[in-house]
Scaffold this motif. Structure first.
Motif, short mmCIF file in Angstrom:
data_model
loop_
_atom_site.label_atom_id
_atom_site.label_comp_id
_atom_site.label_asym_id
_atom_site.label_seq_id
_atom_site.Cartn_x
_atom_site.Cartn_y
_atom_site.Cartn_z
N MET A 280 54.29 34.06 45.07
CA MET A 280 53.76 32.97 44.26
C MET A 280 54.20 33.19 42.82
SD MET A 280 49.76 31.92 43.64
CE MET A 280 49.53 31.69 45.37
N ASN A 281 54.69 32.14 42.19
CA ASN A 281 55.11 32.27 40.80
C ASN A 281 53.94 31.99 39.85
OD1 ASN A 281 54.86 29.45 40.30
ND2 ASN A 281 56.96 29.08 40.96
N GLY A 282 54.16 32.21 38.56
CA GLY A 282 53.10 32.05 37.56
C GLY A 282 52.57 30.63 37.45
N ASP A 283 53.46 29.63 37.59
CA ASP A 283 53.02 28.23 37.53
C ASP A 283 52.03 27.93 38.65
OD1 ASP A 283 54.51 27.49 35.29
OD2 ASP A 283 56.25 26.95 36.50
N ALA A 284 52.36 28.36 39.86
CA ALA A 284 51.49 28.11 41.02
C ALA A 284 50.17 28.86 40.87
CB ALA A 284 52.19 28.51 42.31
N LEU A 285 50.25 30.09 40.42
CA LEU A 285 49.04 30.90 40.19
C LEU A 285 48.09 30.19 39.23
CD1 LEU A 285 47.51 33.69 40.33
CD2 LEU A 285 48.94 34.37 38.41
N GLN A 286 48.62 29.78 38.10
CA GLN A 286 47.77 29.11 37.11
C GLN A 286 47.29 27.75 37.60
OE1 GLN A 286 49.64 29.15 33.23
NE2 GLN A 286 49.04 31.27 32.89
N ARG B 273 54.89 39.13 28.49
CA ARG B 273 56.30 39.45 28.71
C ARG B 273 57.01 38.37 29.53
NH1 ARG B 273 53.50 44.13 29.01
NH2 ARG B 273 53.34 44.14 31.25
N GLY B 274 56.76 37.12 29.15
CA GLY B 274 57.41 35.99 29.79
C GLY B 274 56.83 35.57 31.13
N GLU B 275 55.76 36.24 31.58
CA GLU B 275 55.13 35.91 32.86
C GLU B 275 53.77 35.26 32.63
OE1 GLU B 275 56.05 38.73 36.67
OE2 GLU B 275 54.44 39.31 35.36
N GLN B 276 53.53 34.15 33.31
CA GLN B 276 52.22 33.50 33.20
C GLN B 276 51.21 34.28 34.03
OE1 GLN B 276 53.65 29.62 34.47
NE2 GLN B 276 53.08 28.85 32.45
N ILE B 277 50.03 34.54 33.44
CA ILE B 277 48.98 35.27 34.14
C ILE B 277 47.66 34.52 34.01
CG2 ILE B 277 50.12 37.50 33.80
CD1 ILE B 277 47.83 38.11 31.72
N VAL B 278 46.69 34.96 34.79
CA VAL B 278 45.33 34.45 34.78
C VAL B 278 44.41 35.64 34.50
CG1 VAL B 278 43.51 33.45 36.21
CG2 VAL B 278 45.85 32.59 36.39
N VAL B 279 43.47 35.47 33.57
CA VAL B 279 42.51 36.52 33.25
C VAL B 279 41.12 36.00 33.60
CG1 VAL B 279 41.63 38.07 31.45
CG2 VAL B 279 44.02 37.30 31.37
N ILE C 54 39.71 41.11 34.74
CA ILE C 54 40.93 41.44 35.47
C ILE C 54 42.01 40.40 35.16
CG2 ILE C 54 39.84 42.69 37.37
CD1 ILE C 54 39.98 40.07 39.03
N SER C 55 43.26 40.82 35.33
CA SER C 55 44.40 39.91 35.19
C SER C 55 45.06 39.76 36.55
CB SER C 55 45.43 40.48 34.21
OG SER C 55 44.93 40.50 32.91
N LEU C 56 45.44 38.52 36.86
CA LEU C 56 46.20 38.23 38.08
C LEU C 56 47.62 37.88 37.65
CD1 LEU C 56 43.72 35.77 39.87
CD2 LEU C 56 43.67 38.27 39.84
N ALA C 57 48.58 38.59 38.21
CA ALA C 57 49.98 38.36 37.88
C ALA C 57 50.68 37.73 39.09
CB ALA C 57 50.67 39.67 37.51
N PRO C 58 51.74 36.96 38.86
CA PRO C 58 52.46 36.35 39.97
C PRO C 58 53.14 37.40 40.84
CG PRO C 58 53.58 35.92 37.89
CD PRO C 58 52.31 36.64 37.57
#
Length: 133
Positions: free
Chosen positions: A1-7, A47-53, A83-87
């Motif tokens: 799953m990429n960062g766009d989908a995660l968010q 670092r260029g990656e979308q994350i969810v906290v 916590i942080s969720l990364a793609p």
């Protein structure tokens, strides 16, 4: 799953929750969801990656980090309670939706009873069933 989908999965779940509102208190690069003025979800980029906290119970947080390499201590937050969720990895939509709901309920539990938009003991995942749509 990429960062766009995660968010997008996290955003869609947050928008379904009673009294949740999207804000940008830290500027245009940070979307924040709050319930009754208290933050439960943050979208950012590392670092260029979308994350969810997300907020998490400290015991759950530790178990989640051990079980999922894409779950780490909260970025720029209290490492015990966030916590942080990364793609990437094996994170799936159901887990992401459940974690957003749990974050929301942790914040709701901390509100005075008269301000709670839902009863945290009987809403969503806390009731023993699947998270509410």
């Amino acid at each position: 799953m990429n960062g766009d989908a995660l968010q997008e999965i996290a955003r869609a779940r947050a928008e379904e929750l009673p009294a949740a509102e999207a804000t940008r208190p830290f500027g245009p690069d940070y979307d924040v969801f709050k319930v009754m003025g208290k933050m439960f979800l943050l979208f950012t980029e590392v670092r260029g990656e979308q994350i969810v906290v997300l907020k998490a119970d400290p015991r759950d947080s530790e178990a989640l980090r051990q079980a999922h390499p894409n779950i780490t201590p909260g970025y720029h937050m209290n490492k015990r309670h966030w916590i942080s969720l990364a793609p990437g990895g094996e994170l799936n939509g159901d887990l992401i939706r459940e974690l957003v709901t749990e974050s929301y309920l942790l914040v709701v539990e901390g509100l005075p009873r008269a301000q709670r938009p839902v009863d945290p003991g009987s809403f969503g995942a806390r009731s023993g069933g699947a998270p509410s749509p």
